[in-house]
Enzyme design. Structure first.
Site, PDB file in Angstrom:
ATOM      1  N   SER A 114       0.844  -1.193   0.000  1.00  0.00           N
ATOM      2  CA  SER A 114       0.000   0.000   0.000  1.00  0.00           C
ATOM      3  C   SER A 114       0.877   1.239   0.000  1.00  0.00           C
ATOM      4  CB  SER A 114      -0.933  -0.008   1.218  1.00  0.00           C
ATOM      5  OG  SER A 114      -0.171   0.096   2.405  1.00  0.00           O
ATOM      6  N   ASP A 115       0.337   2.305  -0.512  1.00  0.00           N
ATOM      7  CA  ASP A 115       1.062   3.564  -0.624  1.00  0.00           C
ATOM      8  C   ASP A 115       0.624   4.478   0.507  1.00  0.00           C
ATOM      9  OD1 ASP A 115       2.366   5.847  -1.501  1.00  0.00           O
ATOM     10  OD2 ASP A 115       0.720   6.403  -2.824  1.00  0.00           O
ATOM     11  N   LYS A 116       1.494   4.684   1.482  1.00  0.00           N
ATOM     12  CA  LYS A 116       1.154   5.544   2.607  1.00  0.00           C
ATOM     13  C   LYS A 116       1.743   6.942   2.455  1.00  0.00           C
ATOM     14  CE  LYS A 116       0.640   3.795   6.634  1.00  0.00           C
ATOM     15  NZ  LYS A 116      -0.697   3.590   7.019  1.00  0.00           N
TER      16      LYS A 116
ATOM     17  N   LEU B  85       1.354   7.718  -5.076  1.00  0.00           N
ATOM     18  CA  LEU B  85       0.435   7.200  -6.082  1.00  0.00           C
ATOM     19  C   LEU B  85      -0.974   7.739  -5.896  1.00  0.00           C
ATOM     20  CD1 LEU B  85       1.638   3.498  -6.113  1.00  0.00           C
ATOM     21  CD2 LEU B  85       2.214   5.288  -7.731  1.00  0.00           C
TER      22      LEU B  85
END
Length: 154
Positions: free
Chosen positions: A27-29, A33
Site C-alpha cells: 500500500s502507498d502511505k 500514487l
C-alpha cells in the site's frame, strides 16, 4: 457460491484469478500514487549524492552556492514543463496547485523554495522543445538568453 455468501460481486473472472495468486499486497502511505504528489529527497552533483531534505523541506547543509548546483537548478527550472496554477500563487509552495506530471511538479516545488522559477524562465525564453516520451527516453529544451540573471538560491 462461497464468494456470494461473503457479499462479493465479481465483474471479471481474471481479476479474481489474479488476486488468488497474490502473495503480497503493498500500500502507498506516502501519497505518491494516491495523491500524485512526489518530492525531491536527494540530488547528485559534484560527484556525490546530496540529501536535499526529507519530505517537503530543503536541507540547510545543501551546497546551493556550488556552480554545479546552479547549473543543475537552471536545467531543472528551464527544462521542466510543470508550472504553478497562477490562482494559487499566494499559497505556500507545498500547497500550491501545479500542472504537469508528478516528477516535474516535485522538481518545480524544490526549485521554487530556493529561487523563483518564473524569473529564470522569463530571462531565458524557450525557443524549441521535444517533450519527454517513454519510447525515446529523452527530452530536449533549447533556450535563448534574453538577459543574464545571477541565480543565488536562498
Amino acid at each position: 457460491s462461497r464468494m456470494l455468501k461473503q457479499s462479493v460481486l465479481i465483474r471479471r473472472l481474471e481479476s479474481v484469478e489474479s488476486l488468488g495468486s497474490t502473495t503480497l499486497i503493498c500500500s502507498d502511505k506516502t501519497g505518491t500514487l494516491t495523491q500524485n504528489k512526489m518530492s525531491v529527497i536527494h540530488a547528485w552533483f559534484d560527484g556525490k549524492i546530496m540529501s536535499v531534505g526529507q519530505s517537503m523541506e530543503v536541507e540547510p547543509s545543501l551546497d546551493v552556492q556550488s556552480e554545479t548546483f546552479r547549473c543543475l537548478f537552471r536545467a531543472i527550472a528551464l527544462c521542466s514543463r510543470a508550472s504553478f496554477d497562477p490562482s494559487h500563487v499566494s499559497e505556500p509552495i507545498d500547497s500550491r496547485s501545479a500542472l504537469g506530471d508528478a516528477t516535474e511538479q516535485a522538481m518545480l516545488r524544490f526549485c521554487e523554495k530556493l529561487f523563483p522559477v518564473d524569473v529564470v524562465r522569463a530571462a531565458e525564453e524557450k525557443i524549441f522543445e521535444i517533450p519527454f516520451n517513454h519510447r525515446d527516453k529523452f527530452s530536449l529544451s533549447i533556450h535563448a538568453r534574453k538577459r543574464f540573471i545571477e541565480i543565488v538560491p536562498a
